[in-house]
Design a protein around this motif. Structure first.
Motif, PDB file in Angstrom:
ATOM      1  N   SER A 170      -8.932  -4.225   3.438  1.00  0.00           N
ATOM      2  CA  SER A 170      -9.358  -3.745   2.119  1.00  0.00           C
ATOM      3  C   SER A 170     -10.625  -2.911   2.231  1.00  0.00           C
ATOM      4  N   GLU A 224      -9.807   0.501   3.620  1.00  0.00           N
ATOM      5  CA  GLU A 224      -9.179   1.379   2.636  1.00  0.00           C
ATOM      6  C   GLU A 224     -10.195   1.897   1.621  1.00  0.00           C
ATOM      7  N   LYS A 239      -5.631   0.831  10.631  1.00  0.00           N
ATOM      8  CA  LYS A 239      -4.876   0.337   9.477  1.00  0.00           C
ATOM      9  C   LYS A 239      -3.455  -0.046   9.876  1.00  0.00           C
ATOM     10  N   ARG A 249      -1.888  -3.860   9.668  1.00  0.00           N
ATOM     11  CA  ARG A 249      -0.687  -4.118   8.873  1.00  0.00           C
ATOM     12  C   ARG A 249       0.433  -4.700   9.726  1.00  0.00           C
ATOM     13  N   SER A 266      -1.593  -2.034  -1.855  1.00  0.00           N
ATOM     14  CA  SER A 266      -2.792  -1.218  -1.689  1.00  0.00           C
ATOM     15  C   SER A 266      -3.639  -1.339  -2.964  1.00  0.00           C
ATOM     16  N   PRO A 267      -4.818  -1.955  -2.886  1.00  0.00           N
ATOM     17  CA  PRO A 267      -5.445  -2.556  -1.709  1.00  0.00           C
ATOM     18  C   PRO A 267      -4.770  -3.874  -1.336  1.00  0.00           C
TER      19      PRO A 267
END
Length: 343
Positions: free
Chosen positions: A94, A97, A127, A131, A145-146
């Motif tokens: 988070s 992002e 990222k 993930r 997202s987030p």
């Protein structure tokens, strides 16, 4: 007392007072967050380096929301439905992002285009790794997202009197994807009431939001797992192609479009029994409209029509010109900053 220890003590005292204030005043805290975010919009385009400062303030507002939500979850004795290591990974993802655009703009300011694309590449790689780890190791399904959805302050704290949030005696559950705070059955209203039925539905829907149900056939399971893993790294080919071919090339736009449509074809809505993954796929479907704002399609087709529509609104709708005309001036910079990326 040593100056360093005195400073740490003061900082600790300030942190304790701030956490107490946040727990007692969630609505006021939400207003503070909104004010910081609004300030980022007002700064943009006002002076030299305003774009970088505006993005810094906007990133800070998102980090403030994330920090305050963590305080409120602790005050309510609520936790994300995940292990401690998974919560940390979600938090770092988070944060990444929230600050990625500012890091990119700062790198471009300091080191030029080479530094900018190095930062973009590193961020997208990290990222994708985060993930994939969340998907394969923690079985978390497709990430929103987030990754940590902010708490719904209006819905979750509207019933609290005098801000005594920290006096909740019962444990509760916070949906990872919805951000909703769900009370246990022991604190629900009497059986038969409408509120009781609604909370029961929330509990059923939020019982294990990070678990993902896939079709029973082994072939379907493998197919879905492979494509979910590919979806985690969907940005990388388009971003690297964009860095190699340039902004005006159609190759990144087409590569990303083909990958996106292929992903949607395989990960159809029927694949997901988890409602949060279905909601995320609907959100990604809506984001396909962003392709109209991405170069080179925007430069060749969309820009002229969007500016014509905004000019029409500014000239013929009273009062709206105060908002639309600054937007028209800022649109080229906004498009350049935010719409290179297929996030």
């Amino acid at each position: 007392m040593a100056p360093g220890k005195e400073f740490i003590d003061r900082l600790s005292l300030f942190y304790d007072r701030y956490t107490e204030y946040v727990r007692r005043n969630p609505a006021a805290t939400a207003q503070l967050e909104s004010t910081v975010r609004t300030l980022s919009y007002l700064i943009a385009g006002r002076f030299a380096d305003s774009h970088e400062i505006s993005e810094l303030v906007y990133s800070a507002s998102n980090l403030l929301v994330l920090f305050n939500d963590s305080i409120l979850r602790k005050g309510l004795r609520c936790a994300l439905p995940a292990s401690l290591s998974q919560q940390r990974l979600l938090t770092w993802l988070s944060v990444l992002e929230y600050v990625e655009v500012f890091l990119e703009m700062g790198a471009c300011k300091l080191w030029g285009e080479v530094g900018r694309w190095m930062i973009i590449g590193l961020i997208q790689i990290f990222k994708a790794i985060f993930r994939i780890v969340l998907l394969l190791w923690y079985k978390s399904g497709i990430q929103t997202s987030p990754p940590i959805i902010p708490l719904d302050r209006g819905a979750d704290f509207s019933g609290e009197d005098n801000g005594n949030v920290e006096q909740q005696d019962d444990a509760c559950f916070v949906g990872q994807r919805s951000g909703r705070v769900i009370r246990p059955l022991g604190s629900s209203p009497a059986v038969g009431s409408t509120e009781s039925e609604e909370e029961e539905q929330q509990l059923e829907g939020g019982e294990a939001p990070q678990k993902t149900d896939t079709p029973g056939a082994p072939g379907d399971h493998r197919r879905v797992c492979v494509h979910r893993t590919a979806t985690c790294a969907l940005n990388l080919p388009a971003v690297f192609c964009l860095g190699l071919c340039g902004k005006q090339s159609w190759k990144p736009w087409l590569v990303s479009g083909v990958l996106e449509l292929t992903s949607f074809a395989v990960l159809s809505d029927k694949t997901f029994q988890n409602r949060w993954e279905r909601a995320e796929m609907r959100r990604r479907t809506f984001l396909l409209l962003y392709y109209l704002l991405r170069s080179p399609f925007y430069d060749k087709y969309s820009e002229e029509k969007i500016l014509f529509l905004l000019r029409l609104l500014a000239d013929h709708v009273p009062g709206i010109g105060l908002v639309v005309r600054p937007l028209m001036d800022y649109l080229p910079s906004w498009q350049k900053i935010y719409f290179y990326n297929w996030g």
